[in-house]
Design an enzyme around this catalytic site. Sequence first.
Site, PDB file in Angstrom:
ATOM      1  N   ARG A  59      -4.640  10.094  -1.371  1.00 15.35           N
ATOM      2  CA  ARG A  59      -3.363  10.770  -1.455  1.00 15.35           C
ATOM      3  C   ARG A  59      -2.553  10.548  -0.183  1.00 15.35           C
ATOM      4  NH1 ARG A  59      -3.489  15.541  -0.854  1.00 15.35           N
ATOM      5  NH2 ARG A  59      -5.685  15.778  -0.293  1.00 15.35           N
ATOM      6  N   LYS A 201      -3.780  16.274  -8.375  1.00 10.65           N
ATOM      7  CA  LYS A 201      -3.489  17.277  -7.367  1.00 10.65           C
ATOM      8  C   LYS A 201      -2.046  17.780  -7.467  1.00 10.65           C
ATOM      9  CE  LYS A 201      -7.249  18.344  -4.998  1.00 10.65           C
ATOM     10  NZ  LYS A 201      -8.431  17.589  -5.248  1.00 10.65           N
ATOM     11  N   HIS A 221      -9.423  26.056  -4.825  1.00  2.82           N
ATOM     12  CA  HIS A 221      -9.909  24.685  -4.694  1.00  2.82           C
ATOM     13  C   HIS A 221     -11.431  24.746  -4.579  1.00  2.82           C
ATOM     14  CE1 HIS A 221      -9.996  20.701  -2.252  1.00  2.82           C
ATOM     15  NE2 HIS A 221      -9.975  20.453  -3.539  1.00  2.82           N
ATOM     16  N   SER A 239     -12.058  18.089   1.127  1.00  2.00           N
ATOM     17  CA  SER A 239     -12.508  16.810   0.586  1.00  2.00           C
ATOM     18  C   SER A 239     -13.783  16.318   1.282  1.00  2.00           C
ATOM     19  CB  SER A 239     -11.399  15.770   0.751  1.00  2.00           C
ATOM     20  OG  SER A 239     -11.787  14.591   0.116  1.00  2.00           O
ATOM     21  N   LYS A 243     -18.308  19.617  -2.995  1.00  3.93           N
ATOM     22  CA  LYS A 243     -18.018  20.421  -4.195  1.00  3.93           C
ATOM     23  C   LYS A 243     -18.564  19.750  -5.460  1.00  3.93           C
ATOM     24  CE  LYS A 243     -13.544  20.450  -3.626  1.00  3.93           C
ATOM     25  NZ  LYS A 243     -13.533  19.691  -2.360  1.00  3.93           N
ATOM     26  N   THR A 244     -18.211  18.481  -5.621  1.00  2.00           N
ATOM     27  CA  THR A 244     -18.622  17.764  -6.833  1.00  2.00           C
ATOM     28  C   THR A 244     -20.130  17.548  -6.837  1.00  2.00           C
ATOM     29  OG1 THR A 244     -16.480  16.674  -6.959  1.00  2.00           O
ATOM     30  CG2 THR A 244     -18.291  15.625  -8.148  1.00  2.00           C
ATOM     31  N   ASP A 258     -13.496  21.017  -9.464  1.00  2.00           N
ATOM     32  CA  ASP A 258     -12.583  21.009  -8.314  1.00  2.00           C
ATOM     33  C   ASP A 258     -11.534  22.121  -8.289  1.00  2.00           C
ATOM     34  OD1 ASP A 258     -11.852  19.478  -5.941  1.00  2.00           O
ATOM     35  OD2 ASP A 258     -10.025  18.938  -6.990  1.00  2.00           O
ATOM     36  N   ARG A 323     -13.920   6.126  -6.114  1.00  2.00           N
ATOM     37  CA  ARG A 323     -14.005   7.293  -6.998  1.00  2.00           C
ATOM     38  C   ARG A 323     -14.336   6.901  -8.422  1.00  2.00           C
ATOM     39  NH1 ARG A 323     -12.924  12.792  -5.142  1.00  2.00           N
ATOM     40  NH2 ARG A 323     -12.064  12.511  -3.077  1.00  2.00           N
TER      41      ARG A 323
END
Length: 536
Positions: A59, A201, A221, A239, A243-244, A258, A323
């Site tokens: 991003r 996002k 988030h 990031s 989390k994932t 997410d 990704r």
Amino acid sequence: MAQSLKSILTDDLVSFIRATNVHYQLSPETLIQQTLEHKQGVLNDTGALVVSTGEFTGRSPKDRFMVIDSLTKESIHWNQFNIPIEEKYFDILYRKMCAYLQHKPLWIRDCIACAQPEYALPICVVNETPWANLFCYNMFIRPDEKNIVTNSVSRWTVIQAPGFFANPETDGTRQHNFSIINFSKKIILIGGTAYTGEIKKGVFTVLNYQLPLHHGILSMHCSANTGADDDTAIFFGLSGTGKTTLSTDAERKLIGDDEHGWTNDGIFNFEGGCYAKCIDLTAEKEPGIFKAIKKGALLENVSFFQDSNRVDYASSRVTENSRVSYPIDFIDNIAVPSQGGIPENIFFLTCDATGVFPPIASLTPQQAMYYFISGYTAKIAGTEAGIVEPQSTFSACFGAPFLPLHPFQYAKMLGEKIKKHDTKVWLINTGWTGGPYGIGKRIPLTFTRAMIKAALNGKLDHIETDKHPLFNFAIPKTCPDVPAEILNPKNTWDDKTRYDQKAKYLAAEFNANFEKYRSGTAAEVADAGPKNLTTD
Ligand code: ATP
Ligand code: MN
């Protein structure tokens, strides 16, 4: 295409876009086929589609704008992430983009955000490539044919045209790429970048505005999963903090990857898919994610072993941020629908490159507020060999780039919920142990998983703890399946004096960052930060 453009797009948009070659609501099979035909991607050896997003592989927060108008002027917390742009520039770009798209083939899809039906947000995405449309299929909630909503006033339109470049001299942007959210017109414009994360996002940012403001829902988030007893856990983190990775747990049902909302009754996922990092991915360490990389999954910016279509996940040749996106049902164990009860456990994931934080600590409600507002993690300055000083990052609510409102609005809601429900809050360091980046190493994933499992199963509730002398949080002395000597970070450092110095330095960074919040925070929260910095 069965539908006419008029039945799909807003009247306004139809008057601009007179495209004759519109691909509406195509199946993933067709989108994959078209991507291959257009030579925009190839298949890997497990059948996933592999594409390159070009110039941007991440991003670009400096190019994310929000239209400043009577609706947003007072309601948005303007800051380095929420950058205002005048309506006139939005209008110029909107018209230019429509003209640009006019004679191009377009891929259009109606999808939904928010797994709880009463909050369902209809989204219409207009993409320039079939694979970006596959990303939207994977990541948003897929409506049945009968519940496609095209005529709702709440419907948002996302126009993504990576091949369209803005002219900063006339269009009010910083450079050629941009992402602009117009809350009044309910339109997101994305140009000059093909990084798909901007789409996801962008919608998240919209929800972070609308849900708290209009519905009193806390948007977060975080990832989420639920155990055999239907106990919900959520994992906040910036990031790359896990989390994932950590929510994908064979023993627990995945609720979402997410983005979630917390209502009076429980939580719900905003999305319909996962967007996992691929760097250093192995089947052994992350079996769930590895298995999901199959037909229908979209791999971005990975590279192959020479003369093959086998992905070299260890390679960061294109980017560290390779990704894969896939629909959530590519994971074996998921909650259907993507909802869960009131969270019993909250994990704040931080990738601490200083090696100061313990791998797990429990937080009081006041400390929880302090660490939530601080939103600490560390960024590794570079990937070159040698010692590089890592950089501390403080990102309020573990998601400052996506929060249009003042961080206190989210923090206040979280604080009330934690108190009301007696939710347990844990701080997890998924980063360095045994010394800082360059000397120590990253905490093995198996240990982090074991600590989370122990916390979830109540195995840490009655264990003796040590209070950290500076940060004051409680560090368990033992934990099932984890060597006790790694729990207290100082024990893992050869040079204890250096540990103390580094801890003091980090504590000072926390205090400096918190200064800007101190005046608006309850004393008990402001006091929950690190102390004893000066010794007499
Ligand atoms: P994003 O918001 O960008 O999606 P994320 O929080 O979901 O980020 P992950 O995709 O889970 O982050 O990335 C964590 C990365 O760190 C993975 O590549 C994982 O393999 C790696 N990792 C290494 N050690 C650990 C650990 N102890 N705990 C968690 N992740 C670890
Ligand atoms: Mn993630």
